[in-house]
Scaffold this motif. Structure first.
Motif, PDB file in Angstrom:
ATOM      1  N   ALA A  15     134.269  79.902 135.941  1.00 12.88           N
ATOM      2  CA  ALA A  15     134.205  78.114 136.532  1.00 12.88           C
ATOM      3  C   ALA A  15     133.341  78.050 137.024  1.00 12.88           C
ATOM      4  CB  ALA A  15     135.822  77.981 137.509  1.00 12.88           C
ATOM      5  N   VAL A  16     131.894  77.079 136.817  1.00 14.42           N
ATOM      6  CA  VAL A  16     131.013  77.120 137.559  1.00 14.42           C
ATOM      7  C   VAL A  16     131.272  75.754 138.534  1.00 14.42           C
ATOM      8  CG1 VAL A  16     128.701  76.688 137.732  1.00 14.42           C
ATOM      9  CG2 VAL A  16     129.655  78.275 136.071  1.00 14.42           C
ATOM     10  N   GLY A  17     131.477  75.968 139.593  1.00 13.32           N
ATOM     11  CA  GLY A  17     131.329  73.957 140.082  1.00 13.32           C
ATOM     12  C   GLY A  17     132.755  73.374 139.764  1.00 13.32           C
ATOM     13  N   GLU A  18     132.305  71.886 139.252  1.00 14.66           N
ATOM     14  CA  GLU A  18     133.552  71.615 138.713  1.00 14.66           C
ATOM     15  C   GLU A  18     134.287  72.099 137.156  1.00 14.66           C
ATOM     16  OE1 GLU A  18     134.756  68.253 139.779  1.00 14.66           O
ATOM     17  OE2 GLU A  18     134.078  68.461 142.186  1.00 14.66           O
ATOM     18  N   ALA A  19     132.903  73.044 136.003  1.00 10.95           N
ATOM     19  CA  ALA A  19     132.739  73.464 134.697  1.00 10.95           C
ATOM     20  C   ALA A  19     134.362  74.535 135.571  1.00 10.95           C
ATOM     21  CB  ALA A  19     132.310  73.738 133.964  1.00 10.95           C
ATOM     22  N   THR A  20     135.638  74.062 134.232  1.00 12.06           N
ATOM     23  CA  THR A  20     136.758  75.193 134.638  1.00 12.06           C
ATOM     24  C   THR A  20     136.113  75.864 133.338  1.00 12.06           C
ATOM     25  OG1 THR A  20     137.758  74.187 132.617  1.00 12.06           O
ATOM     26  CG2 THR A  20     138.629  73.286 134.846  1.00 12.06           C
ATOM     27  N   GLY A  21     136.900  76.833 133.100  1.00 14.00           N
ATOM     28  CA  GLY A  21     136.886  78.140 132.333  1.00 14.00           C
ATOM     29  C   GLY A  21     136.637  77.757 130.911  1.00 14.00           C
ATOM     30  N   ASN A  22     137.081  76.465 130.436  1.00 14.24           N
ATOM     31  CA  ASN A  22     137.249  75.962 129.102  1.00 14.24           C
ATOM     32  C   ASN A  22     136.087  75.069 128.591  1.00 14.24           C
ATOM     33  OD1 ASN A  22     139.886  77.728 128.642  1.00 14.24           O
ATOM     34  ND2 ASN A  22     140.588  76.064 127.559  1.00 14.24           N
TER      35      ASN A  22
ATOM     36  N   ASP B 172     133.959  94.772 139.605  1.00 15.19           N
ATOM     37  CA  ASP B 172     135.221  93.780 140.477  1.00 15.19           C
ATOM     38  C   ASP B 172     136.584  93.191 139.208  1.00 15.19           C
ATOM     39  OD1 ASP B 172     137.081  92.269 141.693  1.00 15.19           O
ATOM     40  OD2 ASP B 172     136.051  92.601 143.543  1.00 15.19           O
ATOM     41  N   PRO B 173     137.705  94.341 139.334  1.00 17.61           N
ATOM     42  CA  PRO B 173     138.367  93.945 138.520  1.00 17.61           C
ATOM     43  C   PRO B 173     138.397  92.614 138.205  1.00 17.61           C
ATOM     44  CG  PRO B 173     139.476  95.263 140.041  1.00 17.61           C
ATOM     45  CD  PRO B 173     137.877  94.969 140.538  1.00 17.61           C
ATOM     46  N   ARG B 174     137.733  91.253 138.775  1.00 17.17           N
ATOM     47  CA  ARG B 174     138.191  89.682 139.370  1.00 17.17           C
ATOM     48  C   ARG B 174     137.178  89.782 137.937  1.00 17.17           C
ATOM     49  NH1 ARG B 174     138.942  88.983 145.311  1.00 17.17           N
ATOM     50  NH2 ARG B 174     137.137  90.342 145.308  1.00 17.17           N
ATOM     51  N   THR B 175     136.177  90.009 138.078  1.00 20.38           N
ATOM     52  CA  THR B 175     135.074  89.555 137.971  1.00 20.38           C
ATOM     53  C   THR B 175     134.703  89.523 136.488  1.00 20.38           C
ATOM     54  OG1 THR B 175     133.023  90.865 139.724  1.00 20.38           O
ATOM     55  CG2 THR B 175     132.412  89.705 137.220  1.00 20.38           C
ATOM     56  N   THR B 176     134.864  87.566 135.969  1.00 18.16           N
ATOM     57  CA  THR B 176     134.853  87.580 134.315  1.00 18.16           C
ATOM     58  C   THR B 176     133.279  87.356 133.918  1.00 18.16           C
ATOM     59  OG1 THR B 176     134.416  85.128 135.163  1.00 18.16           O
ATOM     60  CG2 THR B 176     136.349  85.767 135.232  1.00 18.16           C
ATOM     61  N   LEU B 177     133.378  87.951 132.787  1.00 15.85           N
ATOM     62  CA  LEU B 177     132.236  88.111 131.957  1.00 15.85           C
ATOM     63  C   LEU B 177     131.228  86.849 130.855  1.00 15.85           C
ATOM     64  CD1 LEU B 177     132.357  91.934 130.623  1.00 15.85           C
ATOM     65  CD2 LEU B 177     131.450  90.918 132.518  1.00 15.85           C
ATOM     66  N   SER B 178     130.430  86.246 131.032  1.00 15.89           N
ATOM     67  CA  SER B 178     130.738  85.017 131.053  1.00 15.89           C
ATOM     68  C   SER B 178     128.687  84.843 129.531  1.00 15.89           C
ATOM     69  CB  SER B 178     130.288  84.319 131.362  1.00 15.89           C
ATOM     70  OG  SER B 178     130.306  82.225 130.371  1.00 15.89           O
TER      71      SER B 178
ATOM     72  N   TRP C  16     116.623  60.497 122.588  1.00 17.57           N
ATOM     73  CA  TRP C  16     118.122  60.697 121.129  1.00 17.57           C
ATOM     74  C   TRP C  16     118.218  61.902 121.678  1.00 17.57           C
ATOM     75  CZ3 TRP C  16     119.008  56.112 117.442  1.00 17.57           C
ATOM     76  CH2 TRP C  16     118.393  54.867 117.414  1.00 17.57           C
ATOM     77  N   PRO C  17     119.067  62.152 122.537  1.00 17.06           N
ATOM     78  CA  PRO C  17     119.189  63.679 122.150  1.00 17.06           C
ATOM     79  C   PRO C  17     120.660  64.529 121.604  1.00 17.06           C
ATOM     80  CG  PRO C  17     119.926  62.109 124.168  1.00 17.06           C
ATOM     81  CD  PRO C  17     119.413  60.909 122.995  1.00 17.06           C
ATOM     82  N   TYR C  18     121.494  63.264 121.465  1.00  7.76           N
ATOM     83  CA  TYR C  18     122.622  63.627 120.832  1.00  7.76           C
ATOM     84  C   TYR C  18     123.733  64.331 121.657  1.00  7.76           C
ATOM     85  CZ  TYR C  18     121.504  61.195 116.732  1.00  7.76           C
ATOM     86  OH  TYR C  18     121.417  59.856 115.653  1.00  7.76           O
ATOM     87  N   SER C  19     123.599  63.643 122.985  1.00  7.27           N
ATOM     88  CA  SER C  19     124.479  64.076 124.002  1.00  7.27           C
ATOM     89  C   SER C  19     124.496  63.426 125.156  1.00  7.27           C
ATOM     90  CB  SER C  19     123.876  65.725 124.677  1.00  7.27           C
ATOM     91  OG  SER C  19     124.771  66.131 126.033  1.00  7.27           O
ATOM     92  N   ASP C  20     126.283  63.638 125.619  1.00  2.95           N
ATOM     93  CA  ASP C  20     126.416  62.625 126.377  1.00  2.95           C
ATOM     94  C   ASP C  20     126.256  63.544 128.152  1.00  2.95           C
ATOM     95  OD1 ASP C  20     128.354  64.688 126.451  1.00  2.95           O
ATOM     96  OD2 ASP C  20     130.230  62.892 126.405  1.00  2.95           O
ATOM     97  N   PHE C  21     125.983  65.076 127.927  1.00  7.83           N
ATOM     98  CA  PHE C  21     125.500  65.653 129.339  1.00  7.83           C
ATOM     99  C   PHE C  21     126.299  65.762 130.387  1.00  7.83           C
ATOM    100  CE2 PHE C  21     122.254  63.413 127.633  1.00  7.83           C
ATOM    101  CZ  PHE C  21     120.672  64.671 127.225  1.00  7.83           C
ATOM    102  N   LEU C  22     128.005  65.731 129.112  1.00  2.00           N
ATOM    103  CA  LEU C  22     128.958  66.207 130.538  1.00  2.00           C
ATOM    104  C   LEU C  22     130.144  67.579 130.034  1.00  2.00           C
ATOM    105  CD1 LEU C  22     130.250  62.043 130.492  1.00  2.00           C
ATOM    106  CD2 LEU C  22     129.608  63.188 132.596  1.00  2.00           C
ATOM    107  N   LEU C  23     131.110  67.737 130.973  1.00  2.44           N
ATOM    108  CA  LEU C  23     131.375  68.766 129.895  1.00  2.44           C
ATOM    109  C   LEU C  23     132.913  67.917 129.506  1.00  2.44           C
ATOM    110  CD1 LEU C  23     131.778  70.361 134.734  1.00  2.44           C
ATOM    111  CD2 LEU C  23     130.473  71.401 132.558  1.00  2.44           C
ATOM    112  N   HIS C  24     133.070  69.163 128.708  1.00  4.86           N
ATOM    113  CA  HIS C  24     134.717  69.187 127.671  1.00  4.86           C
ATOM    114  C   HIS C  24     135.068  70.358 127.624  1.00  4.86           C
ATOM    115  CE1 HIS C  24     133.130  64.921 126.396  1.00  4.86           C
ATOM    116  NE2 HIS C  24     131.602  65.495 126.947  1.00  4.86           N
ATOM    117  N   ASP C  25     136.536  69.697 127.277  1.00  2.07           N
ATOM    118  CA  ASP C  25     137.387  71.266 127.047  1.00  2.07           C
ATOM    119  C   ASP C  25     137.630  71.377 125.633  1.00  2.07           C
ATOM    120  OD1 ASP C  25     139.558  73.109 126.455  1.00  2.07           O
ATOM    121  OD2 ASP C  25     141.062  72.652 127.861  1.00  2.07           O
ATOM    122  N   MET C  26     136.517  72.602 125.541  1.00  2.00           N
ATOM    123  CA  MET C  26     136.724  73.178 124.077  1.00  2.00           C
ATOM    124  C   MET C  26     137.573  74.093 123.267  1.00  2.00           C
ATOM    125  SD  MET C  26     133.486  71.117 123.166  1.00  2.00           S
ATOM    126  CE  MET C  26     133.398  72.031 121.523  1.00  2.00           C
TER     127      MET C  26
END
Length: 532
Positions: free
Chosen positions: A458-465, A256-262, A439-449
């Motif tokens: 997008a995956v759930g609340e996570a955006t494409g960034n 589908d032309p709307r399909t994104t590849l991740s 000591w995992p060195y992660s906050d396990f949160l989403l961040h705009d990278m």
């Protein structure tokens, strides 16, 4: 989640509590303020929040809460290692000699009987499934479309995967497929968290390159790289490779032309049981979606629905924190990667869609005498236990002067704003993971990278960034375990230096500080990371 947080803020103001004020960037005190606010908010919000999103720890009395706050506070003394820092996976830390099997060790604090359960789970994790019908009836049901025949083939030596290397076999990196909602019904399902995103109408949620006899795989992932030169402040030139992705020889017509590849590289398996037992309140205490403390970091939780209870809860696994539990993660992998049905995901034909009629006409591996799915409850119990108890290896060289100097630089550059050093897990959980300083060195949160790392999906609340902060424990053993040093979600980085230089968005300031540092400081920082 934003609506829930805003409701809590209004409720606090209605009760006479003053609004939060911004605190200086990078201030540890600011983080403590956020924690206190989270605790206060939970008391005011009462039963409005689901259990999986509680902002107050109910497993600790006030004395223990004070102890946990003190021991997890970021250090300011870099003259020597911190207490218990060697055992970065708590009492379950593996002290075995460094080897290719460093990620395959069981938690050091499980019982003799549990060690037997772990080994049975390991056997199932390594098991190669076969197509149906087969004489090995407890092992058939593969596919019909699939990416691999065994869990271990993707999680190489329980470590990370690698991107495609020419025509070389197993890649252990997949293409996730998703598109935006196109109808009111689809938009409502996303808003209600009943769906994470929408699949391609023909190829489903993931490109499966392999198929059982008599069927064609869906196509092949193709990667093109363009080299990009980056010059650091001291004149050092680093070459980064920018990937682009496409699907070659699609077997069932165009996507589908709307399909994104991740692209998604398989991550290491170590410490998953400990991550699962971090209290939601402790993760949410670091969330600051509106950057109210002004430090430029806006971590957000990915709120998902629990696959079994249906309740809203905190996602903490996967590259976009889209999965809430290890068991669900395993069930998703069985269905999407191998094409095996489980009680959690009873998809006997895996990711086959209604447009792939020949796939749906193939036999499945359900054996009524063994249960209504191909991998019944006992299989899932064992694989889940195994995944929960893969030990984190002990730190190495943590008292060396260059490692201590690198740790100080890691803190000063602001890396701990996302890579939170330590947590204490919940009481009352499985004994091996209960009340452990980790000591995992992660906050396990989403961040705009930033745009360079964005996949547009997008995956759930996570955006494409946005991406979940990956844990760093064990990262220094990547080359030893997996024979490569490919990092980030798509393996584009061929070294830790490249991985840091790809950071953008919320991590841009930390990345720029690294690029501006002198050679000695950069090397010290890398030595610290290699000691994890």
């Amino acid at each position: 989640m934003r609506r829930l947080l805003e409701f809590v803020r209004r409720l606090r103001r209605a009760n006479g509590s003053p609004p939060r004020h911004k605190t200086p960037a990078g201030s540890a005190r600011g983080r403590c303020v956020i924690l206190v606010v989270a605790l206060t908010s939970s008391a005011l919000a009462g039963d409005l929040q689901p259990a999986g999103l509680a902002t107050r720890r109910t497993d600790l009395n006030p004395k223990d809460q004070a102890r946990v706050a003190a021991i997890t506070r970021p250090t300011s003394d870099f003259s020597k290692p911190e207490q218990f820092e060697l055992m970065q996976g708590g009492a379950g830390t593996s002290r075995k000699d460094v080897s290719r099997d460093s990620f395959a060790q069981s938690s050091a604090n499980i019982t003799f009987e549990e060690e037997g359960t772990f080994k049975l789970g390991n056997a199932l994790f390594r098991k190669n499934w076969v197509s149906s019908p087969s004489s090995t009836q407890a092992s058939d049901g593969l596919g019909p479309l699939f990416n691999e025949r065994a869990c271990q083939n993707c999680h190489l030596k329980d470590g990370r995967g690698r991107p495609p290397q020419g025509d070389a076999g197993t890649t252990s990196m997949f293409l996730r497929l998703a598109r935006e909602a196109s109808s009111a019904e689809e938009k409502a399902a996303l808003a209600d968290h009943r769906l994470l995103n929408l699949p391609d109408p023909v190829y489903g949620t993931q490109l499966q390159e392999l198929a059982v006899p008599g069927l064609r795989g869906e196509g092949r992932m193709h990667v093109d790289y363009q080299e990009r030169q980056v010059t650091l402040a001291d004149g050092t030139v680093i070459s980064l490779r920018k990937p682009s992705y496409s699907v070659v020889d699609p077997s069932y017509g165009p996507l589908d032309p709307r399909t994104t590849l991740s692209p998604r590289l398989t991550p290491p398996m170590i410490g998953l049981g400990l991550i699962e037992q971090i209290a939601p309140a402790d993760i949410l205490a670091h969330a600051d979606p509106d950057d109210r403390n002004g430090d430029g970091i806006s971590g957000r939780p990915n709120i998902v629905r629990d696959g079994q209870s249906g309740e809203l809860t905190l996602g903490r696994f996967g590259w976009k924190a889209q999965t809430a539990s290890i068991r669900q993660q395993a069930a998703d992998a069985f269905a999407g990667d191998i094409g095996i049905s489980t009680p959690e995901e009873p998809k006997h034909w895996g990711d086959c869609t209604t447009a792939e009629e020949k796939c749906l006409a193939m036999p499945n591996g359900v054996q009524p005498r063994l249960g209504p799915v191909e991998a019944p409850v006992p299989v899932m119990d064992l694989v889940t236990f195994y995944s929960q108890n893969l030990a984190v290896p002990a730190r190495r060289d943590l008292d060396r002067p260059d490692v201590l100097a690198g740790k100080k630089i890691f803190y000063e550059m602001g890396c701990i704003a996302c890579h939170t050093p330590k947590f204490v897990t919940r009481r009352g959980t499985p004994k091996a993971q209960a009340f452990q300083l980790i000591w995992p060195y992660s906050d396990f949160l989403l961040h705009d990278m930033g745009p360079d790392l964005a996949d547009g999906q997008a995956v759930g609340e996570a955006t494409g960034n946005e991406w979940r902060t990956p844990p760093l424990w064990g990262i220094g053993l990547t080359e030893t375990v997996n024979g490569n040093s490919f990092f980030l979600h798509d393996g584009r980085a061929r070294s830790l230096t490249e991985a840091i230089l790809w950071h953008g968005g919320e991590a841009q300031k930390a990345r720029d500080r690294f690029a501006a540092a002198n050679v000695a400081d950069r090397e010290a920082l890398l030595k610290f990371l290699e000691s994890l």
